[in-house]
Design a protein around this motif. Structure first.
Motif, PDB file in Angstrom:
ATOM      1  N   ASP A 223       1.053   5.356  -2.216  1.00 58.93           N
ATOM      2  CA  ASP A 223       0.741   3.980  -2.599  1.00 58.93           C
ATOM      3  C   ASP A 223       0.454   3.186  -1.325  1.00 58.93           C
ATOM      4  O   ASP A 223       1.285   3.115  -0.423  1.00 58.93           O
ATOM      5  CB  ASP A 223       1.923   3.361  -3.352  1.00 58.93           C
ATOM      6  CG  ASP A 223       1.558   2.070  -4.070  1.00 58.93           C
ATOM      7  OD1 ASP A 223       0.822   1.263  -3.485  1.00 58.93           O
ATOM      8  OD2 ASP A 223       2.024   1.865  -5.211  1.00 58.93           O
ATOM      9  N   SER A 224      -0.731   2.566  -1.247  1.00 61.34           N
ATOM     10  CA  SER A 224      -1.136   1.885  -0.008  1.00 61.34           C
ATOM     11  C   SER A 224      -0.500   0.508   0.161  1.00 61.34           C
ATOM     12  O   SER A 224      -0.630  -0.114   1.211  1.00 61.34           O
ATOM     13  CB  SER A 224      -2.656   1.736   0.031  1.00 61.34           C
ATOM     14  OG  SER A 224      -3.106   0.878  -1.012  1.00 61.34           O
ATOM     15  N   ARG A 225       0.166   0.008  -0.872  1.00 58.76           N
ATOM     16  CA  ARG A 225       0.829  -1.284  -0.732  1.00 58.76           C
ATOM     17  C   ARG A 225       1.983  -1.174   0.259  1.00 58.76           C
ATOM     18  O   ARG A 225       2.495  -0.087   0.516  1.00 58.76           O
ATOM     19  CB  ARG A 225       1.331  -1.764  -2.100  1.00 58.76           C
ATOM     20  CG  ARG A 225       0.209  -2.142  -3.041  1.00 58.76           C
ATOM     21  CD  ARG A 225       0.702  -2.480  -4.427  1.00 58.76           C
ATOM     22  NE  ARG A 225       1.224  -1.317  -5.129  1.00 58.76           N
ATOM     23  CZ  ARG A 225       1.651  -1.328  -6.391  1.00 58.76           C
ATOM     24  NH1 ARG A 225       1.603  -2.464  -7.073  1.00 58.76           N
ATOM     25  NH2 ARG A 225       2.102  -0.238  -6.964  1.00 58.76           N
ATOM     26  N   GLN A 226       2.397  -2.304   0.806  1.00 65.57           N
ATOM     27  CA  GLN A 226       3.419  -2.303   1.848  1.00 65.57           C
ATOM     28  C   GLN A 226       4.631  -3.134   1.417  1.00 65.57           C
ATOM     29  O   GLN A 226       4.771  -4.299   1.809  1.00 65.57           O
ATOM     30  CB  GLN A 226       2.840  -2.857   3.147  1.00 65.57           C
ATOM     31  CG  GLN A 226       1.710  -2.012   3.707  1.00 65.57           C
ATOM     32  CD  GLN A 226       1.145  -2.596   4.991  1.00 65.57           C
ATOM     33  OE1 GLN A 226       0.864  -3.778   5.086  1.00 65.57           O
ATOM     34  NE2 GLN A 226       0.996  -1.755   6.001  1.00 65.57           N
ATOM     35  N   PRO A 227       5.514  -2.564   0.623  1.00 64.46           N
ATOM     36  CA  PRO A 227       6.671  -3.328   0.140  1.00 64.46           C
ATOM     37  C   PRO A 227       7.666  -3.685   1.234  1.00 64.46           C
ATOM     38  O   PRO A 227       8.503  -4.563   1.057  1.00 64.46           O
ATOM     39  CB  PRO A 227       7.306  -2.367  -0.876  1.00 64.46           C
ATOM     40  CG  PRO A 227       6.915  -1.003  -0.395  1.00 64.46           C
ATOM     41  CD  PRO A 227       5.529  -1.175   0.141  1.00 64.46           C
TER      42      PRO A 227
END
Length: 453
Positions: free
Chosen positions: A170-174
């Motif tokens: 997942d490329s999102r950065q939580p």
């Protein structure tokens, strides 16, 4: 991401032909025309996206494909985001696409904020129709708060979680924005987060004051003040410093609450004035209280001190030692007042301990959208064997108590919520692997923030 040129036509056509099952047959002349009109976005040797801007300000996605070797590396998300950004700049107000109902890509579109509006018959199979309204960037910021990941863990455990997230594709950065309490965490937490920040993997690190430790009876308030005075001075690399407060509990009577508010304001101002300028400029001031008068006094004090970011956490508490926050109607009404007053004074509003996605949705239904919010539910719920999906209540997955805790029930939940992630592909992993539950819950949190109700 770039617009494809004529020299890219051969590769794009070859990739399209290799995925005829998903895309159908695409004529070479169609692709050539789209390239000439700048309607194919291209990630060299990785993937392409073919779209068309209509005259009614709707942009339609025709074909979209990523090379198998580069999947789960964020290429698809980058192509969609490039299409969205180009469309917004072109005056487009709506994105639209159709996806065969049996493809897992439907979950991907849902995670990117698209809403399912219809299912219609196709030539060979039914198609899910997805749409996404485009708003100006300023409106998006008001409608979608920045998520701040809050946790309590040592450096080695954080490293494992960061690496596990990367493996999920997942490329999102939580973890771009994080909050932790240095008084409750080992020194390795500070060392690891500072290293990640210096390396550019984390954008902002906020230091929580750790008032929860006093609330739990693990520290005295004086001990907390002494610790924070030393720690904040020695760690001026952080991006946010929560001032020390005394948290009222639901079980406190009005007299005790008033006492805690007075003490909070007195000690916050005194502590703030003793801090270096770099800490003062990044202070996050806690707003506590049960009445409009009490929260207004907090805001007036912080405005006078020149503090630009305030945090609200007076949700009401339940459970052992008041360890669980609740969103009562009274606290929601109070939060609205806080938001209204803070906006008048151009203050940024943060929500402390918002709870889970359903709690956030309660705020959203009442148009109470903070600038930022933090949550530990993704961490705590996973640790206690629970998982959640967007707009669904938590379920205890480690034991078979209901249909939802079976493999068939879990797959039904995923279809209903259009959720799909690496961490919930196997129900056995969710049942037995704490970290997979934690990461799945984090994905569900991000999905919730990106979707419309």
């Amino acid at each position: 991401m770039i617009f494809a040129s004529s020299k890219d036509l051969f590769w794009i056509k070859a990739l399209a032909d290799a995925h005829r099952r998903e895309l159908g047959f695409i004529n070479r002349a169609t692709l050539a025309t789209a390239i000439n009109t700048n309607e194919i976005l291209y990630s060299p040797d990785r993937g392409f996206l073919h779209f068309h801007h209509r005259r009614d300000n709707i942009s339609t996605l025709y074909h979209f494909c990523v090379t198998p070797a580069y999947r789960r590396q964020g290429i698809g998300r980058q192509l969609i985001e490039a299409w969205e950004e180009h469309s917004r700049k072109s005056g487009v107000t709506l994105l639209r696409l159709k996806c065969p109902v049996d493809l897992s890509a439907n979950g991907f579109y849902s995670r990117l904020g698209f809403s399912r509006v219809d299912i219609e018959p196709g030539k060979h199979r039914h198609l899910v129709v997805w749409e996404k309204k485009l708003r100006p960037a300023t409106a998006n910021q008001l409608l979608r708060p920045q998520f701040v990941a809050s946790f309590s863990a040592g450096g080695s455990e954080l490293k494992r979680l960061f690496q596990l997230w990367e493996s999920g594709g997942d490329s999102r950065q939580p973890f771009a924005h994080v909050l932790y309490s240095p008084i409750a965490c080992p020194a390795s937490t500070t060392e690891y987060l500072r290293f990640q920040k210096d390396a550019g993997h984390i954008k902002t690190v906020w230091l929580d004051c750790g008032a929860y430790q006093v609330q739990q009876g693990k520290r005295t308030y004086d001990e907390l003040l002494l610790f924070l005075d030393k720690f904040y001075r020695n760690n001026q690399w952080a991006d946010g410093y929560v001032l020390p407060d005394i948290v009222p509990l639901t079980t406190d009577n009005e007299e005790i609450v008033e006492y805690k508010i007075r003490e909070t304001l007195y000690h916050c101002e005194r502590f703030f004035n003793q801090m270096p300028l770099s800490v003062q400029e990044r202070a996050i001031a806690p707003v506590q209280g049960r009445t409009i008068n009490q929260v207004n006094r907090c805001l007036e004090t912080y405005r006078r001190l020149g503090i630009r970011r305030i945090g609200f956490g007076s949700w009401g508490t339940s459970g052992p030692n008041g360890s669980v926050n609740m969103l009562s109607q009274e606290s929601l009404a109070l939060f609205k007042t806080v938001c209204d007053i803070a906006r008048e004074h151009e203050m940024l509003v943060h929500c402390f301990g918002i709870g889970g996605p359903n709690s956030y949705n309660r705020l959203r239904r009442q148009n109470l959208i903070p600038d930022t919010l933090d949550s530990t539910t993704w961490w705590k719920a996973g640790g206690f064997g629970s998982i959640f999906f967007p707009n669904k209540a938590q379920i205890q997955i480690t034991v078979r108590r209901s249909f939802e805790t079976t493999k068939a029930g879990l797959e039904k939940l995923k279809r209903e919520t259009y959720h799909s992630c690496y961490f919930c592909e196997s129900i056995e992993q969710l049942r037995t692997n704490r970290n997979h539950r934690i990461m799945h819950n984090l994905v569900a949190w991000l999905d919730t923030l990106e979707r419309d109700l």
